[in-house]
Design a protein around this motif. Structure first.
Motif, short mmCIF file in Angstrom:
data_model
loop_
_atom_site.label_atom_id
_atom_site.label_comp_id
_atom_site.label_asym_id
_atom_site.label_seq_id
_atom_site.Cartn_x
_atom_site.Cartn_y
_atom_site.Cartn_z
N VAL A 167 -60.07 -17.20 5.65
CA VAL A 167 -61.05 -16.23 6.15
C VAL A 167 -60.82 -14.88 5.46
O VAL A 167 -59.70 -14.40 5.37
N LEU A 168 -61.91 -14.30 4.98
CA LEU A 168 -61.84 -12.93 4.48
C LEU A 168 -62.51 -12.01 5.50
O LEU A 168 -63.70 -12.14 5.78
N PHE A 169 -61.73 -11.09 6.06
CA PHE A 169 -62.27 -10.05 6.93
C PHE A 169 -62.70 -8.87 6.05
O PHE A 169 -62.02 -8.54 5.07
N ILE A 170 -63.78 -8.22 6.46
CA ILE A 170 -64.17 -6.97 5.79
C ILE A 170 -64.31 -5.88 6.84
O ILE A 170 -65.13 -6.00 7.76
N ASP A 171 -63.49 -4.87 6.72
CA ASP A 171 -63.56 -3.75 7.66
C ASP A 171 -64.56 -2.74 7.14
O ASP A 171 -64.28 -2.03 6.18
N ALA A 172 -65.74 -2.70 7.76
CA ALA A 172 -66.80 -1.81 7.30
C ALA A 172 -66.97 -0.60 8.22
O ALA A 172 -68.01 0.06 8.19
N ASP A 173 -65.96 -0.32 9.02
CA ASP A 173 -66.01 0.82 9.95
C ASP A 173 -64.96 1.86 9.54
O ASP A 173 -63.78 1.52 9.48
N PRO A 174 -65.40 3.09 9.25
CA PRO A 174 -64.41 4.13 8.88
C PRO A 174 -63.34 4.34 9.96
O PRO A 174 -62.26 4.86 9.65
N GLN A 175 -63.62 3.95 11.20
CA GLN A 175 -62.57 4.05 12.23
C GLN A 175 -61.44 3.06 11.98
O GLN A 175 -60.38 3.15 12.60
N SER A 176 -61.71 2.08 11.16
CA SER A 176 -60.75 1.08 10.67
C SER A 176 -59.91 0.40 11.75
O SER A 176 -58.72 0.15 11.56
N SER A 177 -60.54 0.08 12.87
CA SER A 177 -59.82 -0.64 13.94
C SER A 177 -59.38 -2.01 13.46
O SER A 177 -58.28 -2.47 13.80
N LEU A 178 -60.24 -2.70 12.71
CA LEU A 178 -59.88 -4.06 12.30
C LEU A 178 -58.65 -4.04 11.40
O LEU A 178 -57.75 -4.86 11.55
N THR A 179 -58.62 -3.09 10.48
CA THR A 179 -57.45 -2.95 9.60
C THR A 179 -56.19 -2.73 10.44
O THR A 179 -55.14 -3.36 10.20
N ALA A 180 -56.30 -1.88 11.45
CA ALA A 180 -55.15 -1.61 12.32
C ALA A 180 -54.79 -2.84 13.16
O ALA A 180 -53.61 -3.21 13.27
N PHE A 181 -55.80 -3.49 13.73
CA PHE A 181 -55.54 -4.66 14.59
C PHE A 181 -54.88 -5.80 13.81
O PHE A 181 -54.20 -6.64 14.37
N LEU A 182 -55.12 -5.84 12.50
CA LEU A 182 -54.49 -6.88 11.69
C LEU A 182 -53.11 -6.46 11.20
O LEU A 182 -52.43 -7.21 10.50
N GLY A 183 -52.70 -5.26 11.56
CA GLY A 183 -51.35 -4.81 11.23
C GLY A 183 -51.17 -4.42 9.78
O GLY A 183 -50.08 -4.53 9.24
N ILE A 184 -52.26 -3.96 9.16
CA ILE A 184 -52.17 -3.59 7.74
C ILE A 184 -51.89 -2.10 7.60
O ILE A 184 -52.67 -1.26 8.08
N ASP A 185 -50.80 -1.76 6.93
CA ASP A 185 -50.53 -0.38 6.55
C ASP A 185 -50.97 -0.22 5.10
O ASP A 185 -50.44 -0.90 4.23
N LEU A 186 -51.91 0.68 4.87
CA LEU A 186 -52.44 0.80 3.51
C LEU A 186 -51.45 1.52 2.60
O LEU A 186 -50.92 2.57 2.95
N GLN A 187 -51.23 0.93 1.43
CA GLN A 187 -50.45 1.62 0.39
C GLN A 187 -51.34 2.69 -0.23
O GLN A 187 -52.57 2.57 -0.22
N GLN A 188 -50.70 3.71 -0.76
CA GLN A 188 -51.42 4.84 -1.38
C GLN A 188 -52.54 4.43 -2.32
O GLN A 188 -53.63 4.95 -2.25
N ASN A 189 -52.22 3.49 -3.21
CA ASN A 189 -53.19 3.15 -4.26
C ASN A 189 -54.04 1.92 -3.93
O ASN A 189 -54.72 1.39 -4.79
N GLN A 190 -53.95 1.45 -2.67
CA GLN A 190 -54.70 0.25 -2.29
C GLN A 190 -56.20 0.54 -2.28
O GLN A 190 -56.66 1.40 -1.54
N PRO A 191 -56.99 -0.17 -3.10
CA PRO A 191 -58.45 0.00 -3.00
C PRO A 191 -58.94 -0.50 -1.63
O PRO A 191 -58.36 -1.43 -1.07
#
Ligand SMILES: Nc1ncnc2c1ncn2[C@@H]1O[C@H](COP(=O)(O)OP(=O)(O)O)[C@@H](O)[C@H]1O
Ligand SMILES: [Mg+2]
Length: 276
Positions: free
Chosen positions: A33-57
Protein backbone atom coordinates in the motif's frame (compact mmCIF):
# COMPACT_ATOMS: atom_id res chain seq x y z
CA UNK A 1 -4.96 -0.94 -8.96
CA UNK A 2 -7.41 1.24 -7.05
CA UNK A 3 -6.55 4.76 -5.93
CA UNK A 4 -8.75 5.56 -2.98
CA UNK A 5 -9.26 8.92 -1.32
CA UNK A 6 -11.15 9.72 1.82
CA UNK A 7 -13.03 13.00 1.48
CA UNK A 8 -14.68 15.35 3.93
CA UNK A 9 -14.95 19.10 4.17
CA UNK A 10 -14.45 19.45 7.92
CA UNK A 11 -11.82 18.40 10.43
CA UNK A 12 -12.34 15.50 12.80
CA UNK A 13 -14.52 13.49 10.43
CA UNK A 14 -12.33 10.39 10.36
CA UNK A 15 -10.56 10.95 7.03
CA UNK A 16 -7.12 10.17 8.38
CA UNK A 17 -8.29 7.38 10.67
CA UNK A 18 -10.16 5.56 7.90
CA UNK A 19 -7.30 6.02 5.41
CA UNK A 20 -4.82 4.74 7.98
CA UNK A 21 -6.79 1.73 9.18
CA UNK A 22 -7.78 0.73 5.65
CA UNK A 23 -4.13 0.80 4.55
CA UNK A 24 -2.94 -1.04 7.63
CA UNK A 25 -5.54 -3.74 7.07
CA UNK A 26 -4.58 -4.20 3.41
CA UNK A 27 -0.89 -4.27 4.37
CA UNK A 28 -1.54 -6.96 6.97
CA UNK A 29 -3.21 -9.07 4.28
CA UNK A 30 0.00 -8.89 2.25
CA UNK A 31 -0.97 -6.12 -0.15
CA UNK A 32 1.60 -3.36 -0.72
CA UNK A 33 0.00 0.00 0.00
CA UNK A 34 1.20 3.49 -0.84
CA UNK A 35 -0.25 6.18 1.43
CA UNK A 36 -0.23 9.77 0.23
CA UNK A 37 -0.48 12.48 2.84
CA UNK A 38 -2.16 15.38 1.04
CA UNK A 39 -2.93 17.43 4.16
CA UNK A 40 -0.45 20.12 5.28
CA UNK A 41 -1.45 19.23 8.86
CA UNK A 42 0.35 15.96 8.08
CA UNK A 43 -1.55 13.80 10.59
CA UNK A 44 -1.11 10.71 8.45
CA UNK A 45 2.66 11.17 8.32
CA UNK A 46 2.68 11.52 12.12
CA UNK A 47 0.27 8.60 12.70
CA UNK A 48 2.59 6.37 10.67
CA UNK A 49 5.50 7.36 12.88
CA UNK A 50 7.54 9.02 10.15
CA UNK A 51 10.11 11.62 11.17
CA UNK A 52 11.06 13.55 8.07
CA UNK A 53 14.74 13.91 7.28
CA UNK A 54 15.87 17.39 6.24
CA UNK A 55 16.27 16.56 2.57
CA UNK A 56 13.32 14.15 2.27
CA UNK A 57 11.11 15.16 -0.68
CA UNK A 58 7.41 15.33 0.22
CA UNK A 59 4.18 15.58 -1.73
CA UNK A 60 5.05 19.26 -2.22
CA UNK A 61 7.97 18.35 -4.45
CA UNK A 62 5.94 15.67 -6.22
CA UNK A 63 3.31 18.27 -7.10
CA UNK A 64 5.57 21.19 -7.84
CA UNK A 65 8.53 19.60 -9.66
CA UNK A 66 8.39 18.00 -13.08
CA UNK A 67 9.25 14.35 -13.75
CA UNK A 68 12.66 15.35 -15.06
CA UNK A 69 13.57 16.99 -11.73
CA UNK A 70 11.99 14.47 -9.35
CA UNK A 71 10.38 11.12 -9.91
CA UNK A 72 7.46 10.46 -7.54
CA UNK A 73 9.29 7.26 -6.53
CA UNK A 74 12.01 9.37 -4.90
CA UNK A 75 9.50 10.80 -2.42
CA UNK A 76 8.39 7.40 -1.12
CA UNK A 77 9.46 6.35 2.35
CA UNK A 78 9.02 2.91 3.90
CA UNK A 79 6.99 2.87 7.11
CA UNK A 80 9.27 1.55 9.87
CA UNK A 81 8.28 -1.32 12.15
CA UNK A 82 7.05 -0.50 15.64
CA UNK A 83 9.76 -0.56 18.30
CA UNK A 84 7.46 -1.32 21.22
CA UNK A 85 4.84 -3.98 21.72
CA UNK A 86 2.72 -4.87 19.90
CA UNK A 87 5.39 -5.34 17.24
CA UNK A 88 4.06 -4.72 13.75
CA UNK A 89 6.46 -5.03 10.82
CA UNK A 90 4.69 -2.58 8.45
CA UNK A 91 6.69 -4.12 5.62
CA UNK A 92 3.90 -3.51 3.08
CA UNK A 93 3.37 0.12 3.98
CA UNK A 94 4.86 3.07 2.11
CA UNK A 95 4.20 6.80 2.26
CA UNK A 96 4.64 9.96 0.29
CA UNK A 97 4.79 12.22 3.34
CA UNK A 98 3.74 15.80 4.01
CA UNK A 99 4.73 18.61 6.30
CA UNK A 100 3.23 22.07 6.77
CA UNK A 101 5.18 23.32 3.75
CA UNK A 102 2.67 21.40 1.61
CA UNK A 103 0.37 24.42 1.89
CA UNK A 104 2.48 26.02 -0.84
CA UNK A 105 1.32 23.35 -3.29
CA UNK A 106 -2.05 25.14 -3.35
CA UNK A 107 -0.50 28.16 -5.10
CA UNK A 108 1.28 26.03 -7.65
CA UNK A 109 -1.87 24.04 -8.35
CA UNK A 110 -3.96 27.22 -8.62
CA UNK A 111 -1.48 28.71 -11.08
CA UNK A 112 -1.36 25.52 -13.14
CA UNK A 113 -5.14 25.41 -13.49
CA UNK A 114 -5.15 21.61 -13.65
CA UNK A 115 -5.61 20.69 -10.00
CA UNK A 116 -8.00 17.84 -10.75
CA UNK A 117 -5.45 15.96 -12.82
CA UNK A 118 -2.07 17.08 -11.49
CA UNK A 119 -1.60 14.39 -8.83
CA UNK A 120 -3.16 11.63 -10.89
CA UNK A 121 -0.61 12.21 -13.64
CA UNK A 122 2.26 12.00 -11.19
CA UNK A 123 0.98 8.71 -9.79
CA UNK A 124 0.74 6.93 -13.13
CA UNK A 125 4.31 5.53 -13.06
CA UNK A 126 3.67 4.05 -9.59
CA UNK A 127 0.61 2.04 -10.46
CA UNK A 128 2.44 -1.20 -11.07
CA UNK A 129 4.34 -1.07 -7.79
CA UNK A 130 1.44 -1.17 -5.34
CA UNK A 131 -1.75 -3.08 -4.67
CA UNK A 132 -3.54 0.12 -3.66
CA UNK A 133 -2.87 3.82 -3.21
CA UNK A 134 -4.67 5.64 -0.39
CA UNK A 135 -4.84 9.45 -0.28
CA UNK A 136 -5.62 11.49 2.83
CA UNK A 137 -6.82 14.99 1.83
CA UNK A 138 -7.13 18.24 3.78
CA UNK A 139 -10.49 19.28 5.28
CA UNK A 140 -11.14 22.43 3.27
CA UNK A 141 -12.10 23.15 -0.33
CA UNK A 142 -8.52 23.76 -1.42
CA UNK A 143 -6.63 22.90 -4.59
CA UNK A 144 -5.02 20.07 -2.63
CA UNK A 145 -8.47 18.67 -1.88
CA UNK A 146 -9.31 18.93 -5.59
CA UNK A 147 -6.14 17.16 -6.66
CA UNK A 148 -6.87 14.33 -4.19
CA UNK A 149 -10.43 14.07 -5.52
CA UNK A 150 -9.23 13.92 -9.11
CA UNK A 151 -6.43 11.45 -8.41
CA UNK A 152 -8.73 8.81 -6.93
CA UNK A 153 -10.94 6.22 -8.61
CA UNK A 154 -12.77 5.42 -5.40
CA UNK A 155 -14.02 7.93 -2.87
CA UNK A 156 -14.97 7.28 0.73
CA UNK A 157 -16.69 9.87 2.90
CA UNK A 158 -16.23 9.40 6.63
CA UNK A 159 -18.56 11.70 8.57
CA UNK A 160 -18.88 12.10 12.30
CA UNK A 161 -22.20 10.88 13.70
CA UNK A 162 -23.16 14.43 14.71
CA UNK A 163 -24.75 17.55 13.27
CA UNK A 164 -21.33 18.73 12.14
CA UNK A 165 -20.82 15.41 10.39
CA UNK A 166 -24.10 15.72 8.48
CA UNK A 167 -23.10 19.23 7.37
CA UNK A 168 -19.69 17.99 6.28
CA UNK A 169 -21.34 15.21 4.28
CA UNK A 170 -23.67 17.66 2.52
CA UNK A 171 -20.76 19.88 1.54
CA UNK A 172 -18.63 16.95 0.43
CA UNK A 173 -21.41 15.54 -1.77
CA UNK A 174 -21.75 19.01 -3.33
CA UNK A 175 -18.01 19.04 -4.07
CA UNK A 176 -18.29 15.66 -5.81
CA UNK A 177 -21.34 16.85 -7.74
CA UNK A 178 -19.43 19.89 -8.93
CA UNK A 179 -16.54 17.91 -10.42
CA UNK A 180 -18.19 14.60 -11.27
CA UNK A 181 -18.74 15.30 -14.96
CA UNK A 182 -15.01 15.99 -15.40
CA UNK A 183 -14.19 12.67 -13.69
CA UNK A 184 -15.95 9.83 -15.50
CA UNK A 185 -15.63 6.29 -14.18
CA UNK A 186 -15.06 7.28 -10.56
CA UNK A 187 -17.07 5.70 -7.80
CA UNK A 188 -18.30 6.88 -4.44
CA UNK A 189 -17.88 3.74 -2.32
CA UNK A 190 -19.99 5.12 0.46
CA UNK A 191 -20.37 7.06 3.68
CA UNK A 192 -18.80 5.81 6.91
CA UNK A 193 -20.40 7.27 10.04
CA UNK A 194 -17.54 7.98 12.44
CA UNK A 195 -17.50 7.89 16.26
CA UNK A 196 -20.99 6.44 16.54
CA UNK A 197 -21.97 6.34 20.21
CA UNK A 198 -23.86 3.44 21.68
CA UNK A 199 -25.12 3.01 25.20
CA UNK A 200 -25.80 -0.65 25.87
CA UNK A 201 -27.65 -1.96 22.84
CA UNK A 202 -28.91 1.40 21.67
CA UNK A 203 -27.32 4.19 19.68
CA UNK A 204 -27.61 7.58 21.36
CA UNK A 205 -30.25 9.95 20.00
CA UNK A 206 -27.67 12.11 18.28
CA UNK A 207 -25.99 9.10 16.69
CA UNK A 208 -29.21 7.61 15.34
CA UNK A 209 -30.65 10.91 14.13
CA UNK A 210 -27.44 11.95 12.40
CA UNK A 211 -26.97 8.57 10.71
CA UNK A 212 -30.58 8.78 9.56
CA UNK A 213 -29.98 12.26 8.17
CA UNK A 214 -26.86 10.98 6.36
CA UNK A 215 -28.90 8.20 4.81
CA UNK A 216 -31.48 10.70 3.58
CA UNK A 217 -28.80 12.95 2.12
CA UNK A 218 -26.56 10.31 0.52
CA UNK A 219 -29.09 7.51 -0.16
CA UNK A 220 -29.50 4.40 1.98
CA UNK A 221 -27.50 2.21 -0.45
CA UNK A 222 -24.39 4.34 0.11
CA UNK A 223 -24.40 3.95 3.88
CA UNK A 224 -21.58 1.74 5.20
CA UNK A 225 -21.10 0.39 8.71
CA UNK A 226 -20.28 2.94 11.37
CA UNK A 227 -17.04 3.18 13.30
CA UNK A 228 -17.79 3.08 17.00
CA UNK A 229 -16.62 5.78 19.36
CA UNK A 230 -13.80 3.99 21.15
CA UNK A 231 -10.59 4.77 22.96
CA UNK A 232 -9.11 1.66 21.37
CA UNK A 233 -8.87 3.53 18.07
CA UNK A 234 -7.04 6.39 19.78
CA UNK A 235 -4.69 3.94 21.51
CA UNK A 236 -4.08 2.14 18.23
CA UNK A 237 -3.21 5.46 16.55
CA UNK A 238 -0.85 6.36 19.42
CA UNK A 239 0.89 2.99 19.36
CA UNK A 240 1.03 3.08 15.56
CA UNK A 241 -0.92 -0.16 15.20
CA UNK A 242 -4.50 -1.26 14.46
CA UNK A 243 -7.34 -2.21 16.84
CA UNK A 244 -6.75 -5.81 15.64
CA UNK A 245 -3.18 -5.68 17.02
CA UNK A 246 -4.68 -4.65 20.35
CA UNK A 247 -7.07 -7.62 20.39
CA UNK A 248 -10.09 -5.57 19.27
CA UNK A 249 -10.48 -6.80 15.70
CA UNK A 250 -14.28 -6.54 15.93
CA UNK A 251 -13.92 -2.74 15.85
CA UNK A 252 -12.50 -3.08 12.35
CA UNK A 253 -15.63 -4.56 10.85
CA UNK A 254 -16.33 -1.29 8.96
CA UNK A 255 -12.84 -1.52 7.43
CA UNK A 256 -13.48 -5.12 6.34
CA UNK A 257 -16.68 -4.00 4.70
CA UNK A 258 -14.80 -1.36 2.71
CA UNK A 259 -12.25 -3.99 1.64
CA UNK A 260 -15.07 -6.25 0.42
CA UNK A 261 -16.31 -3.35 -1.72
CA UNK A 262 -12.82 -2.78 -3.11
CA UNK A 263 -11.95 -6.39 -3.69
CA UNK A 264 -12.82 -6.67 -7.37
CA UNK A 265 -10.78 -3.58 -8.23
CA UNK A 266 -7.61 -5.18 -6.84
CA UNK A 267 -5.24 -7.20 -8.99
CA UNK A 268 -6.21 -10.92 -9.03
CA UNK A 269 -3.13 -11.90 -7.02
CA UNK A 270 -4.25 -9.56 -4.24
CA UNK A 271 -7.90 -10.56 -4.42
CA UNK A 272 -6.77 -14.07 -3.45
CA UNK A 273 -5.35 -12.72 -0.18
CA UNK A 274 -8.75 -11.48 0.94
CA UNK A 275 -10.54 -14.26 2.77
CA UNK A 276 -13.09 -12.21 4.65
N1 LIG B 1 -13.23 5.30 16.89
C1 LIG B 1 -12.85 6.45 17.45
N2 LIG B 1 -13.44 6.91 18.56
C2 LIG B 1 -13.08 8.09 19.10
N3 LIG B 1 -12.13 8.88 18.61
C3 LIG B 1 -11.48 8.48 17.51
C4 LIG B 1 -11.80 7.25 16.88
N4 LIG B 1 -10.98 7.10 15.83
C5 LIG B 1 -10.19 8.18 15.79
N5 LIG B 1 -10.48 9.02 16.80
C6 LIG B 1 -9.90 10.34 17.08
O1 LIG B 1 -10.59 11.29 16.27
C7 LIG B 1 -9.68 12.28 15.83
C8 LIG B 1 -10.09 12.85 14.49
O2 LIG B 1 -10.04 11.89 13.48
P1 LIG B 1 -9.24 12.11 12.13
O3 LIG B 1 -9.26 10.79 11.44
O4 LIG B 1 -7.93 12.73 12.39
O5 LIG B 1 -10.20 13.13 11.37
P2 LIG B 1 -9.90 14.03 10.07
O6 LIG B 1 -8.76 13.42 9.34
O7 LIG B 1 -11.18 13.98 9.28
O8 LIG B 1 -9.61 15.41 10.57
C9 LIG B 1 -8.33 11.56 15.77
O9 LIG B 1 -7.33 12.43 16.20
C10 LIG B 1 -8.45 10.40 16.71
O10 LIG B 1 -7.70 10.57 17.88
MG1 LIG C 1 -7.01 14.31 8.73
Amino acid sequence: MPIISTLGLAGGQGKTTVALMLGRYLGRLGIPVLFIDADPQSSLTAFLGIDLQQNQPTLLEVITLSDSKLSAVDAIVQVPPTTEKPIVDNSNLFLIPADDGLEAANYKLAAGGMSLFALRQRLEPLEREFGAIIIDPPPERSHLAQTALGAADKWLIPAEASTKGVQSLVRTLALIEEFKSALPGRELLGVVPFRAKWVGRQPTKITSSSIEAMSTVAGADLMLSHILESDVFKQAIDKQVSPTDLGAGHLEYPIEQIIQKLKLSLAPKYQKLIKL
